[in-house]
Design a protein around this motif. Structure first.
Motif, PDB file in Angstrom:
ATOM      1  N   LEU A  29      -7.836   7.641  -1.102  1.00  0.00           N
ATOM      2  CA  LEU A  29      -7.721   7.703   0.357  1.00  0.00           C
ATOM      3  C   LEU A  29      -6.555   8.628   0.701  1.00  0.00           C
ATOM      4  O   LEU A  29      -5.656   8.844  -0.126  1.00  0.00           O
ATOM      5  CB  LEU A  29      -7.472   6.302   0.916  1.00  0.00           C
ATOM      6  CG  LEU A  29      -8.632   5.318   0.803  1.00  0.00           C
ATOM      7  CD1 LEU A  29      -8.182   3.909   1.201  1.00  0.00           C
ATOM      8  CD2 LEU A  29      -9.802   5.764   1.656  1.00  0.00           C
ATOM      9  N   PRO A  30      -6.539   9.197   1.900  1.00  0.00           N
ATOM     10  CA  PRO A  30      -5.422  10.086   2.269  1.00  0.00           C
ATOM     11  C   PRO A  30      -4.049   9.445   2.042  1.00  0.00           C
ATOM     12  O   PRO A  30      -3.105  10.114   1.669  1.00  0.00           O
ATOM     13  CB  PRO A  30      -5.670  10.372   3.753  1.00  0.00           C
ATOM     14  CG  PRO A  30      -7.151  10.188   3.926  1.00  0.00           C
ATOM     15  CD  PRO A  30      -7.540   9.099   2.962  1.00  0.00           C
ATOM     16  N   GLU A  31      -3.944   8.139   2.290  1.00  0.00           N
ATOM     17  CA  GLU A  31      -2.748   7.364   1.955  1.00  0.00           C
ATOM     18  C   GLU A  31      -3.220   6.098   1.257  1.00  0.00           C
ATOM     19  O   GLU A  31      -4.226   5.513   1.650  1.00  0.00           O
ATOM     20  CB  GLU A  31      -1.963   6.975   3.211  1.00  0.00           C
ATOM     21  CG  GLU A  31      -1.264   8.127   3.880  1.00  0.00           C
ATOM     22  CD  GLU A  31      -0.422   7.649   5.053  1.00  0.00           C
ATOM     23  OE1 GLU A  31       0.239   6.593   4.930  1.00  0.00           O
ATOM     24  OE2 GLU A  31      -0.450   8.320   6.091  1.00  0.00           O
ATOM     25  N   HIS A  32      -2.484   5.684   0.235  1.00  0.00           N
ATOM     26  CA  HIS A  32      -2.851   4.431  -0.430  1.00  0.00           C
ATOM     27  C   HIS A  32      -2.729   3.281   0.568  1.00  0.00           C
ATOM     28  O   HIS A  32      -1.821   3.282   1.403  1.00  0.00           O
ATOM     29  CB  HIS A  32      -1.931   4.162  -1.618  1.00  0.00           C
ATOM     30  CG  HIS A  32      -2.101   5.142  -2.731  1.00  0.00           C
ATOM     31  ND1 HIS A  32      -1.148   5.341  -3.688  1.00  0.00           N
ATOM     32  CD2 HIS A  32      -3.115   5.984  -3.038  1.00  0.00           C
ATOM     33  CE1 HIS A  32      -1.559   6.255  -4.536  1.00  0.00           C
ATOM     34  NE2 HIS A  32      -2.749   6.665  -4.157  1.00  0.00           N
ATOM     35  N   PRO A  33      -3.615   2.300   0.475  1.00  0.00           N
ATOM     36  CA  PRO A  33      -3.479   1.135   1.350  1.00  0.00           C
ATOM     37  C   PRO A  33      -2.122   0.466   1.124  1.00  0.00           C
ATOM     38  O   PRO A  33      -1.626   0.414  -0.001  1.00  0.00           O
ATOM     39  CB  PRO A  33      -4.610   0.203   0.903  1.00  0.00           C
ATOM     40  CG  PRO A  33      -5.587   1.079   0.192  1.00  0.00           C
ATOM     41  CD  PRO A  33      -4.780   2.190  -0.409  1.00  0.00           C
ATOM     42  N   GLU A  34      -1.541  -0.041   2.201  1.00  0.00           N
ATOM     43  CA  GLU A  34      -0.287  -0.771   2.042  1.00  0.00           C
ATOM     44  C   GLU A  34      -0.533  -2.033   1.225  1.00  0.00           C
ATOM     45  O   GLU A  34       0.273  -2.419   0.390  1.00  0.00           O
ATOM     46  CB  GLU A  34       0.292  -1.154   3.404  1.00  0.00           C
ATOM     47  CG  GLU A  34       1.572  -1.956   3.247  1.00  0.00           C
ATOM     48  CD  GLU A  34       2.094  -2.511   4.549  1.00  0.00           C
ATOM     49  OE1 GLU A  34       3.271  -2.257   4.831  1.00  0.00           O
ATOM     50  OE2 GLU A  34       1.331  -3.198   5.254  1.00  0.00           O
ATOM     51  N   SER A  35      -1.672  -2.669   1.457  1.00  0.00           N
ATOM     52  CA  SER A  35      -2.013  -3.929   0.808  1.00  0.00           C
ATOM     53  C   SER A  35      -3.357  -3.795   0.110  1.00  0.00           C
ATOM     54  O   SER A  35      -4.331  -3.352   0.712  1.00  0.00           O
ATOM     55  CB  SER A  35      -2.085  -5.023   1.884  1.00  0.00           C
ATOM     56  OG  SER A  35      -2.538  -6.224   1.337  1.00  0.00           O
ATOM     57  N   VAL A  36      -3.382  -4.174  -1.180  1.00  0.00           N
ATOM     58  CA  VAL A  36      -4.618  -4.121  -1.960  1.00  0.00           C
ATOM     59  C   VAL A  36      -4.894  -5.516  -2.532  1.00  0.00           C
ATOM     60  O   VAL A  36      -4.403  -5.860  -3.612  1.00  0.00           O
ATOM     61  CB  VAL A  36      -4.532  -3.074  -3.093  1.00  0.00           C
ATOM     62  CG1 VAL A  36      -5.829  -3.030  -3.891  1.00  0.00           C
ATOM     63  CG2 VAL A  36      -4.212  -1.690  -2.528  1.00  0.00           C
ATOM     64  N   PRO A  37      -5.631  -6.347  -1.781  1.00  0.00           N
ATOM     65  CA  PRO A  37      -5.963  -7.667  -2.305  1.00  0.00           C
ATOM     66  C   PRO A  37      -7.056  -7.579  -3.363  1.00  0.00           C
ATOM     67  O   PRO A  37      -8.078  -6.931  -3.150  1.00  0.00           O
ATOM     68  CB  PRO A  37      -6.443  -8.437  -1.079  1.00  0.00           C
ATOM     69  CG  PRO A  37      -6.837  -7.406  -0.090  1.00  0.00           C
ATOM     70  CD  PRO A  37      -6.080  -6.145  -0.416  1.00  0.00           C
ATOM     71  N   ILE A  38      -6.797  -8.185  -4.506  1.00  0.00           N
ATOM     72  CA  ILE A  38      -7.800  -8.271  -5.564  1.00  0.00           C
ATOM     73  C   ILE A  38      -8.217  -9.739  -5.632  1.00  0.00           C
ATOM     74  O   ILE A  38      -7.422 -10.617  -5.948  1.00  0.00           O
ATOM     75  CB  ILE A  38      -7.234  -7.795  -6.923  1.00  0.00           C
ATOM     76  CG1 ILE A  38      -6.642  -6.381  -6.813  1.00  0.00           C
ATOM     77  CG2 ILE A  38      -8.317  -7.869  -7.993  1.00  0.00           C
ATOM     78  CD1 ILE A  38      -7.631  -5.280  -6.523  1.00  0.00           C
ATOM     79  N   LYS A  73       2.894   2.301  -4.860  1.00  0.00           N
ATOM     80  CA  LYS A  73       3.665   1.806  -3.718  1.00  0.00           C
ATOM     81  C   LYS A  73       2.945   0.718  -2.929  1.00  0.00           C
ATOM     82  O   LYS A  73       3.507   0.148  -2.013  1.00  0.00           O
ATOM     83  CB  LYS A  73       4.041   2.966  -2.792  1.00  0.00           C
ATOM     84  CG  LYS A  73       5.001   3.951  -3.457  1.00  0.00           C
ATOM     85  CD  LYS A  73       5.406   5.053  -2.525  1.00  0.00           C
ATOM     86  CE  LYS A  73       6.356   6.009  -3.237  1.00  0.00           C
ATOM     87  NZ  LYS A  73       6.756   7.110  -2.387  1.00  0.00           N
ATOM     88  N   SER A  74       1.710   0.419  -3.294  1.00  0.00           N
ATOM     89  CA  SER A  74       0.936  -0.606  -2.593  1.00  0.00           C
ATOM     90  C   SER A  74       1.361  -1.998  -3.033  1.00  0.00           C
ATOM     91  O   SER A  74       1.856  -2.190  -4.147  1.00  0.00           O
ATOM     92  CB  SER A  74      -0.560  -0.443  -2.890  1.00  0.00           C
ATOM     93  OG  SER A  74      -1.050   0.790  -2.411  1.00  0.00           O
ATOM     94  N   ALA A  96       1.544  -7.543 -15.117  1.00  0.00           N
ATOM     95  CA  ALA A  96       0.735  -6.322 -15.104  1.00  0.00           C
ATOM     96  C   ALA A  96       0.912  -5.511 -13.824  1.00  0.00           C
ATOM     97  O   ALA A  96       0.462  -4.371 -13.755  1.00  0.00           O
ATOM     98  CB  ALA A  96      -0.742  -6.664 -15.291  1.00  0.00           C
ATOM     99  N   GLY A  97       1.566  -6.100 -12.808  1.00  0.00           N
ATOM    100  CA  GLY A  97       1.827  -5.315 -11.611  1.00  0.00           C
ATOM    101  C   GLY A  97       1.524  -5.954 -10.280  1.00  0.00           C
ATOM    102  O   GLY A  97       1.828  -5.376  -9.245  1.00  0.00           O
ATOM    103  N   ALA A  98       0.901  -7.129 -10.264  1.00  0.00           N
ATOM    104  CA  ALA A  98       0.707  -7.805  -8.971  1.00  0.00           C
ATOM    105  C   ALA A  98       2.091  -8.134  -8.422  1.00  0.00           C
ATOM    106  O   ALA A  98       2.965  -8.580  -9.158  1.00  0.00           O
ATOM    107  CB  ALA A  98      -0.116  -9.073  -9.136  1.00  0.00           C
ATOM    108  N   ASN A  99       2.282  -7.875  -7.147  1.00  0.00           N
ATOM    109  CA  ASN A  99       3.598  -8.150  -6.568  1.00  0.00           C
ATOM    110  C   ASN A  99       3.501  -8.871  -5.226  1.00  0.00           C
ATOM    111  O   ASN A  99       4.433  -8.867  -4.446  1.00  0.00           O
ATOM    112  CB  ASN A  99       4.424  -6.870  -6.430  1.00  0.00           C
ATOM    113  CG  ASN A  99       3.783  -5.829  -5.554  1.00  0.00           C
ATOM    114  OD1 ASN A  99       2.596  -5.889  -5.255  1.00  0.00           O
ATOM    115  ND2 ASN A  99       4.562  -4.853  -5.150  1.00  0.00           N
TER     116      ASN A  99
END
Length: 135
Positions: A29-38, A73-74, A96-99
């Motif tokens: 995407l043009p900018e990464h989403p601020e929030s990426v819920p998995i 940065k998401s 692994a990186g979830a924050n």
């Protein structure tokens, strides 16, 4: 001024390549989403995916790790499905990186662990809780 929140549900019978495609789409995407819920699918009786085979924990952790690498940065959020995750699985996701996590039942159709359980897990892992603004 809009903050984008976009992620996905895994464990719906998709192939690993489908998970990668989802993350590639978000990362491009043009900018990464601020929030990426998995989200991890919780099969409900009476739904088409009621008999879906659960995603292997290590496969779920791989999705988290790849999301972190691709969108540094998401906020990579553990969302729906945490009630079915062991503390060890959630710990691996954080390592692994979830924050970020969703707490409570807002925006979810299934329960999440109580804040007391989350607090205990964070304490065991040495993770400090930080409140985020939601607007």
């Amino acid at each position: 001024g809009i903050k984008v929140c976009c992620g996905g549900i895994v464990g719906m019978g998709e192939e690993p390549a489908d998970r990668i495609d989802m993350l590639v789409t978000l990362a491009n995407l043009p900018e990464h989403p601020e929030s990426v819920p998995i989200n991890m699918l919780i099969p409900f009786a009476g739904t088409p995916l009621a008999e879906a085979r659960p995603i292997e924990p290590i496969e779920f952790v791989r999705v988290i790790a790849l999301a972190r690498i691709m969108m540094p940065k998401s906020y990579i959020r553990l969302s729906a499905g945490r009630i079915a995750m062991t503390d060890e699985m959630q710990a691996l996701c954080f390592f692994a990186g979830a924050n970020s996590i969703f707490v409570g039942d807002t925006l979810l159709t299934a329960d999440n662990p109580g804040e007391d359980k989350d607090t205990l897990l964070f304490r065991r892992l040495g993770i400090e809780r930080m409140e985020l603004e939601t607007q």
